[in-house]
Design an enzyme around this catalytic site. Structure first.
Site, PDB file in Angstrom:
ATOM      1  N   TYR A 148      45.562  44.879  41.171  1.00 22.29           N
ATOM      2  CA  TYR A 148      46.436  46.205  41.483  1.00 22.29           C
ATOM      3  C   TYR A 148      45.473  47.259  41.665  1.00 22.29           C
ATOM      4  CZ  TYR A 148      46.674  48.554  36.949  1.00 22.29           C
ATOM      5  OH  TYR A 148      46.346  49.227  35.914  1.00 22.29           O
ATOM      6  N   ARG A 173      36.753  49.026  44.967  1.00 22.17           N
ATOM      7  CA  ARG A 173      37.088  48.215  43.795  1.00 22.17           C
ATOM      8  C   ARG A 173      38.207  47.286  44.018  1.00 22.17           C
ATOM      9  NH1 ARG A 173      39.225  52.023  38.678  1.00 22.17           N
ATOM     10  NH2 ARG A 173      41.129  52.313  40.186  1.00 22.17           N
ATOM     11  N   ARG A 191      55.279  25.982  39.367  1.00 21.02           N
ATOM     12  CA  ARG A 191      54.434  26.489  38.400  1.00 21.02           C
ATOM     13  C   ARG A 191      53.461  25.471  37.877  1.00 21.02           C
ATOM     14  NH1 ARG A 191      53.842  26.900  32.909  1.00 21.02           N
ATOM     15  NH2 ARG A 191      53.154  28.749  32.158  1.00 21.02           N
ATOM     16  N   HIS A 197      49.054  25.708  36.402  1.00 22.51           N
ATOM     17  CA  HIS A 197      48.096  26.669  36.114  1.00 22.51           C
ATOM     18  C   HIS A 197      46.967  26.833  37.390  1.00 22.51           C
ATOM     19  CE1 HIS A 197      49.940  26.923  32.147  1.00 22.51           C
ATOM     20  NE2 HIS A 197      48.998  27.654  31.989  1.00 22.51           N
ATOM     21  N   LYS A 243      40.833  45.181  37.709  1.00 24.43           N
ATOM     22  CA  LYS A 243      41.781  45.648  37.498  1.00 24.43           C
ATOM     23  C   LYS A 243      43.268  44.895  37.795  1.00 24.43           C
ATOM     24  CE  LYS A 243      43.855  50.264  38.638  1.00 24.43           C
ATOM     25  NZ  LYS A 243      44.167  50.877  37.286  1.00 24.43           N
ATOM     26  N   GLU A 268      37.774  52.562  25.955  1.00 23.10           N
ATOM     27  CA  GLU A 268      38.667  53.497  26.764  1.00 23.10           C
ATOM     28  C   GLU A 268      40.031  53.728  26.575  1.00 23.10           C
ATOM     29  OE1 GLU A 268      38.936  51.768  30.589  1.00 23.10           O
ATOM     30  OE2 GLU A 268      39.205  49.840  29.897  1.00 23.10           O
ATOM     31  N   LEU A 312      37.259  49.506  32.625  1.00 25.70           N
ATOM     32  CA  LEU A 312      37.488  49.560  34.059  1.00 25.70           C
ATOM     33  C   LEU A 312      36.628  50.640  34.700  1.00 25.70           C
ATOM     34  CD1 LEU A 312      39.698  48.627  36.271  1.00 25.70           C
ATOM     35  CD2 LEU A 312      40.564  50.730  36.067  1.00 25.70           C
TER      36      LEU A 312
HETATM   37  N1  PDD Z   1      44.899  53.247  35.471  1.00 26.54           N
HETATM   38  N2  PDD Z   1      40.926  52.599  32.414  1.00 26.54           N
HETATM   39  C1  PDD Z   1      42.079  51.722  32.665  1.00 26.54           C
HETATM   40  C2  PDD Z   1      42.319  50.570  31.596  1.00 26.54           C
HETATM   41  C3  PDD Z   1      42.904  52.173  33.505  1.00 26.54           C
HETATM   42  O1  PDD Z   1      43.927  51.473  33.872  1.00 26.54           O
HETATM   43  C4  PDD Z   1      42.698  53.352  34.448  1.00 26.54           C
HETATM   44  C5  PDD Z   1      43.546  53.747  35.533  1.00 26.54           C
HETATM   45  C6  PDD Z   1      41.465  53.969  34.376  1.00 26.54           C
HETATM   46  C7  PDD Z   1      41.200  54.980  35.041  1.00 26.54           C
HETATM   47  O2  PDD Z   1      40.622  54.533  36.490  1.00 26.54           O
HETATM   48  P1  PDD Z   1      40.899  55.491  37.565  1.00 26.54           P
HETATM   49  O3  PDD Z   1      40.345  56.614  37.478  1.00 26.54           O
HETATM   50  O4  PDD Z   1      40.362  54.548  38.813  1.00 26.54           O
HETATM   51  O5  PDD Z   1      42.352  55.664  37.929  1.00 26.54           O
HETATM   52  C8  PDD Z   1      40.701  53.335  33.163  1.00 26.54           C
HETATM   53  C9  PDD Z   1      46.027  53.432  36.393  1.00 26.54           C
HETATM   54  C10 PDD Z   1      46.174  54.772  37.011  1.00 26.54           C
HETATM   55  C11 PDD Z   1      47.390  52.806  36.010  1.00 26.54           C
HETATM   56  O6  PDD Z   1      47.270  51.808  35.405  1.00 26.54           O
HETATM   57  O7  PDD Z   1      48.372  53.258  36.346  1.00 26.54           O
END
Ligand code: PDD
Length: 288
Positions: free
Chosen positions: A39, A58, A105, A107, A152, A185, A209
C-alpha cells in the site's frame, strides 16, 4: 466543518469509481487472507498530491519486492488523478492498495488471478496541528517485525499492537527497538534525533520503511545548513540527544518531548525541530 468531515470517501476499484462504502471485495482476496498486498498513503495539499513521484517510486519498489510486477502504474496513476478530481477534495489523503487478487486459498502465487487495485480519496482534517506545537510523548516497544520492513506491506499487526499499547499509555506513537536497544522507527513514522546540532536518522536498510517525508527532511536539513548523520539512535543513549522528532505523510514533523516518561532536552520542541517544521511548511506552500 461537521458536514465537510461527513463527506464520503470516493473509491476507485479496478478502474470503477464508487463511494467507499459500496466497495465489495472477495473473502478469497489474498490481501485479506494472507496480507499478500502492498500500500501507499499520499497527502494531498490544495488538491495536489504531495511528493507524488517519490510515492510512485516506492510503490513500484514494493511491488517488485513482492514479485507483483504486472501492474500498469501509469494507468493506476491516471485513476488516482481521475478519482481525486471527481472527489473535489482539496485537503485529502489518498490510500492505495494492491493485492495479488482472489483465488482458492493456497499459499503459493495463484495462476491467473487478477490483482486487485483499490484506491480511495478521503477528506483530511489535520489531526496533528495542535500537537505539532506542543510535542508528544512516546512509548518504546520491542520491534518484533520481520526483516523486510522496507516493503510497505499491509502486514501491520506488530505495528497495530505496539500503537495500541502506546495509546493505552496516553502516548501518540510507539518507537520500536531491537534486542540491542537500536531504535528503528515508529509504528507509522520515522524517527530523528538531534545531538550537538546534528540531525541523526537511522540508515535506510531492511529494518525501516524508507519514509518519503524522511527523505525530504534530509534534503531540507541540508538546505538549511543543518548537518545530517546517518546513524541509528539507541534506547540507552536517549539522554544524549537534545531533540527528538517523528516524520510521516500525515505526521509531517512532530516533536517528541518525552520517551517512556523521561523528558527529551528541556521537554519542549527544540530549535532544530522547529526550523525543520518551518522549512517543511515552506516546501508545501512553495511547491510547483
Ligand atoms: N505510515 N515508517 C512506517 C512503519 C510507516 O508506516 C510510515 C508511514 C512511515 C513514514 O513514511 P512516509 O513519510 O512515507 O509517510 C515510516 C503511513 C502514513 C500509514 O501507514 O498510515
Amino acid at each position: 466543518m461537521a458536514s465537510e468531515s461527513a463527506r464520503e470517501p470516493l473509491a476507485n476499484l479496478n478502474g470503477t469509481l464508487m463511494p467507499l462504502s459500496e466497495v465489495r471485495i472477495s473473502p478469497l482476496d489474498r490481501g485479506f487472507l494472507f496480507g499478500d498486498a502492498i500500500y501507499e498513503v499520499l497527502r494531498v495539499y490544495g488538491g495536489k498530491p504531495w511528493l507524488e513521484e517519490e510515492h510512485w517510486h516506492r510503490l513500484k519498489r514494493s511491488l517488485e519486492a513482492i514479485r507483483l510486477g504486472s501492474i500498469d502504474l501509469e494507468r493506476l496513476r491516471r485513476r488516482m488523478h481521475e478519482t481525486l478530481k471527481a472527489s473535489t477534495f482539496q485537503e485529502a489523503i489518498v490510500y492505495l492498495q494492491i493485492t495479488r487478487g482472489a483465488a482458492p486459498r493456497s499459499h503459493p502465487f495463484p495462476t491467473g488471478a487478477t490483482p486487485l487495485e483499490l484506491l480511495w480519496v478521503q477528506d483530511y482534517h489535520d489531526a496533528y496541528a495542535a500537537v505539532r506545537q506542543t510535542g508528544v510523548q512516546v512509548l518504546t516497544a520491542p520491534d518484533v517485525r520481520w526483516e523486510r520492513c522496507d516493503i510497505k506491506s499491509t502486514n501491520l499487526l506488530p505495528n497495530v499492537l505496539a500503537m495500541q499499547a502506546a495509546k493505552e499509555a496516553g502516548c501518540h506513537e510507539a518507537v520500536l527497538y531491537l534486542a540491542d536497544g537500536t531504535l528503528t522507527e515508529g509504528t507509522h513514522s520515522n524517527l530523528f534525533g538531534v545531538r550537538e546540532g546534528t540531525v541523526l536518522t537511522a540508515p535506510s536498510t531492511n529494518l525501516i520503511l524508507p519514509g518519503i517525508t524522511r527523505g525530504l527532511i534530509i534534503q531540507l536539513s541540508q538546505r538549511c545548513g543543518i548537518p545530517v548523520t546517518v546513524e541509528s539512535l539507541n534506547r540507552a543513549e536517549l539522554g544524549d540527544v537534545s531533540e527528538l522528532f517523528l516524520s510521516g505523510t500525515t505526521t509531517e514533523v512532530l516533536p517528541v518531548i518525552c520517551v517512556d516518561g523521561h523528558l527529551i532536552g528541556n521537554g519542549t520542541p527544540g530549535p532544530v525541530t522547529k526550523r525543520l517544521q518551518q522549512a517543511y511548511r515552506e516546501a508545501v506552500v512553495g511547491r510547483s
